[in-house]
Write a protein that holds these residues in place. Sequence first.
Motif, short mmCIF file in Angstrom:
data_model
loop_
_atom_site.label_atom_id
_atom_site.label_comp_id
_atom_site.label_asym_id
_atom_site.label_seq_id
_atom_site.Cartn_x
_atom_site.Cartn_y
_atom_site.Cartn_z
N ASP A 204 1.06 -1.27 -0.18
CA ASP A 204 -0.01 -0.61 0.25
C ASP A 204 0.69 0.78 0.14
OD1 ASP A 204 -2.62 -0.99 -0.16
OD2 ASP A 204 -2.54 -1.27 2.23
N LEU A 205 1.50 1.55 -1.10
CA LEU A 205 2.93 2.27 -0.72
C LEU A 205 2.04 3.53 -1.67
CD1 LEU A 205 6.24 1.14 -1.70
CD2 LEU A 205 5.35 1.78 0.77
N PRO A 206 2.22 4.87 -2.60
CA PRO A 206 1.69 6.04 -2.84
C PRO A 206 2.11 5.46 -4.03
CG PRO A 206 3.03 6.65 -0.93
CD PRO A 206 3.29 5.46 -0.86
N LYS A 207 1.28 6.03 -4.23
CA LYS A 207 0.97 5.70 -6.41
C LYS A 207 2.75 6.58 -6.88
CE LYS A 207 -3.68 4.67 -7.88
NZ LYS A 207 -4.86 5.04 -7.64
N GLU A 208 2.69 7.86 -7.28
CA GLU A 208 3.70 8.52 -7.16
C GLU A 208 4.57 9.09 -6.21
OE1 GLU A 208 3.26 9.87 -9.61
OE2 GLU A 208 1.10 9.44 -10.33
N LEU A 209 5.53 7.12 -6.84
CA LEU A 209 6.73 6.77 -5.41
C LEU A 209 7.86 7.98 -6.05
CD1 LEU A 209 7.20 3.00 -5.37
CD2 LEU A 209 6.31 4.51 -3.80
N LYS A 210 8.31 8.74 -6.88
CA LYS A 210 9.45 10.03 -7.32
C LYS A 210 8.80 11.21 -7.10
CE LYS A 210 12.09 11.70 -10.70
NZ LYS A 210 12.25 12.30 -11.83
N GLU A 211 7.91 11.44 -6.31
CA GLU A 211 7.43 12.45 -6.12
C GLU A 211 7.60 12.65 -4.27
OE1 GLU A 211 5.58 11.49 -8.07
OE2 GLU A 211 5.99 12.70 -9.69
N PHE A 212 6.84 10.95 -4.10
CA PHE A 212 6.87 10.63 -2.43
C PHE A 212 8.00 11.12 -2.19
CE2 PHE A 212 7.24 8.21 0.77
CZ PHE A 212 6.17 7.80 1.54
N GLN A 217 13.65 14.34 1.53
CA GLN A 217 14.41 14.05 1.25
C GLN A 217 15.45 13.93 2.23
OE1 GLN A 217 16.31 17.08 -1.75
NE2 GLN A 217 14.13 17.00 -2.86
N GLY A 218 15.29 14.00 3.81
CA GLY A 218 15.73 14.17 4.41
C GLY A 218 15.96 12.62 4.74
N VAL A 219 14.60 11.75 4.44
CA VAL A 219 15.13 9.70 4.62
C VAL A 219 15.46 9.75 3.25
CG1 VAL A 219 13.95 8.37 5.04
CG2 VAL A 219 13.02 10.14 6.15
N PHE A 220 15.52 9.89 2.88
CA PHE A 220 15.71 9.23 1.32
C PHE A 220 16.40 9.71 0.34
CE2 PHE A 220 11.20 7.81 2.29
CZ PHE A 220 11.45 5.85 2.52
N TYR A 221 17.02 9.74 -1.02
CA TYR A 221 18.80 9.95 -1.74
C TYR A 221 18.14 9.65 -3.05
CZ TYR A 221 22.72 11.36 -4.13
OH TYR A 221 22.91 11.82 -5.62
N ILE A 222 17.95 10.11 -3.82
CA ILE A 222 17.67 9.56 -5.63
C ILE A 222 18.69 10.09 -6.13
CG2 ILE A 222 15.92 9.52 -7.30
CD1 ILE A 222 13.88 10.79 -5.88
N SER A 223 18.99 8.68 -6.37
CA SER A 223 20.81 8.82 -8.01
C SER A 223 19.64 8.69 -9.02
CB SER A 223 21.94 7.83 -7.32
OG SER A 223 22.03 8.06 -9.06
N THR A 224 20.39 9.50 -10.09
CA THR A 224 19.36 9.51 -11.60
C THR A 224 21.30 8.73 -11.99
OG1 THR A 224 18.58 10.76 -11.10
CG2 THR A 224 18.58 10.19 -13.28
N ARG A 225 21.24 7.61 -12.88
CA ARG A 225 22.25 6.70 -13.55
C ARG A 225 21.59 6.56 -14.61
NH1 ARG A 225 26.58 6.88 -11.28
NH2 ARG A 225 27.06 7.38 -8.52
N GLY A 226 22.22 6.51 -16.21
CA GLY A 226 21.89 5.54 -16.87
C GLY A 226 20.56 5.76 -17.52
#
Length: 336
Positions: A204-212, A217-226
Motif C-alpha cells: 500500500d505504498l503511494p502511487k507517485e513514488l518519485k514525488e513521494f 529528502q531527509g530520509v531518502f536520496y535519489i540518484s539518477t543514472r543511465g
Amino acid sequence: IARIDALARSLGFKQYEAGDFLLKYPLIFKIYRHPVQQILFFPLTRKAILQIEEEKFALNTQIGDAVTCLRKLLRLSNTGRVLLEHVRIVRVKFGLSDDFEYSVILKHPQYFWLFDAEETRNKYIEIAELEYEHDPKVLKDPNLIVCAIERLREREYRERRVEAENIRKCLEKRGVAMIHKLLSITVEKKLALERITHFRMATDLPKELKEFFLQHQGVFYISTRGNRGKLHTVFLRDAYWRGDLVEPNELYFARRKLAELIKMSSGKYSGCHEIEFVVQDKLPIDEKRGNESHSDSSVNSGSDGEGDEDSDSELDLGFGSGSTCNNSVSEEYICA
C-alpha cells in the motif's frame, strides 16, 4: 564467441557487439583460439573466478541473514505474501542466491510456504507463521513485528474516525516507515525505483513514488543514472556516512572487490586494443594478463540487471559532502 554472438539479443547486446564487450574487460575475460577446433573461446580469468567464488562463499555463509531478510519482506506485505518472480528479480539486492527458492524457501518450511495461486497461476511466497502473528512465542525477534504494529496503529486511527487530514499524515508516515524497512533489508541499503514499485500494491505504498521520495529528502536520496537519466535509484540516507555504507557485510565487500576488478579492467581498455591468440598443443597461458591458467568455467548469463547505470549524472539532493556513492556495486557486472 560465435555462440555469444548468436545469443546477443537475449543478453542485451546489439548484433556483433558482444566481441567488443569482451575486449573491453581483459581482467575479466581471456580470448584464445582453441588449438584443435580452431574456434575462438573466452574463459573467465583466474582473478575473476576467485572474486566470483568469494561472493558465492559469502552468500552461503549468510543463509541465516537471507532467511531473516525474506521474513521481514513478507511482513511488509498486507497479505503476508509476495510474488516469487518479484523476489527473484531483486534477489541480488536482498542477498539471496540464485537457488534461493530451494536454499531459503523450501529448506525452511517453518517460515515459508510456496504455492501457485489458482486465480492467476502465479507462484507466491507466503509466511508460514502468519496465523500466529500475535503469538509472542512465535515472534521472538522484535524486528519482525514492527510492520504489524504499524498496521495496528493504522487500524486504530480508522476505527476512531480521526480527521481525514490526520489519517493522511499517519498513512504518509507509515509509507516512509515501510520503504525505510524495505531499503534497510537490502545489502547496499538501496534499490532501483522500478524495483520498489513491484512491492507497491502489496504494501500500500503511494502511487507517485518519485514525488513521494522528493518530499522526504531527509530520509531518502535519489540518484539518477543511465538510460538517459530515466533510471532512479533510492538510497537510505541514515545507512550512509560521507558516501560509505555504515554497516557493510562480507557479501558487500566481496561484490565491491569484483566491481573494482571490472573498473580496473575497463581502464586498461583502449580503442586499438589487441589480443594475441596463442596456438599450442596445450591450452594457452596468457602471459600478458598475469600468467593466468585456463579454466573450463562457463558464463551463465542472465537479464536480471536493473539497466544501464554507466552514467555518473545524478540528481543533487545533498547526499553527503559531494559524494556520488561510488561504493555501489557495478550494475554492469550484474547484467553481465
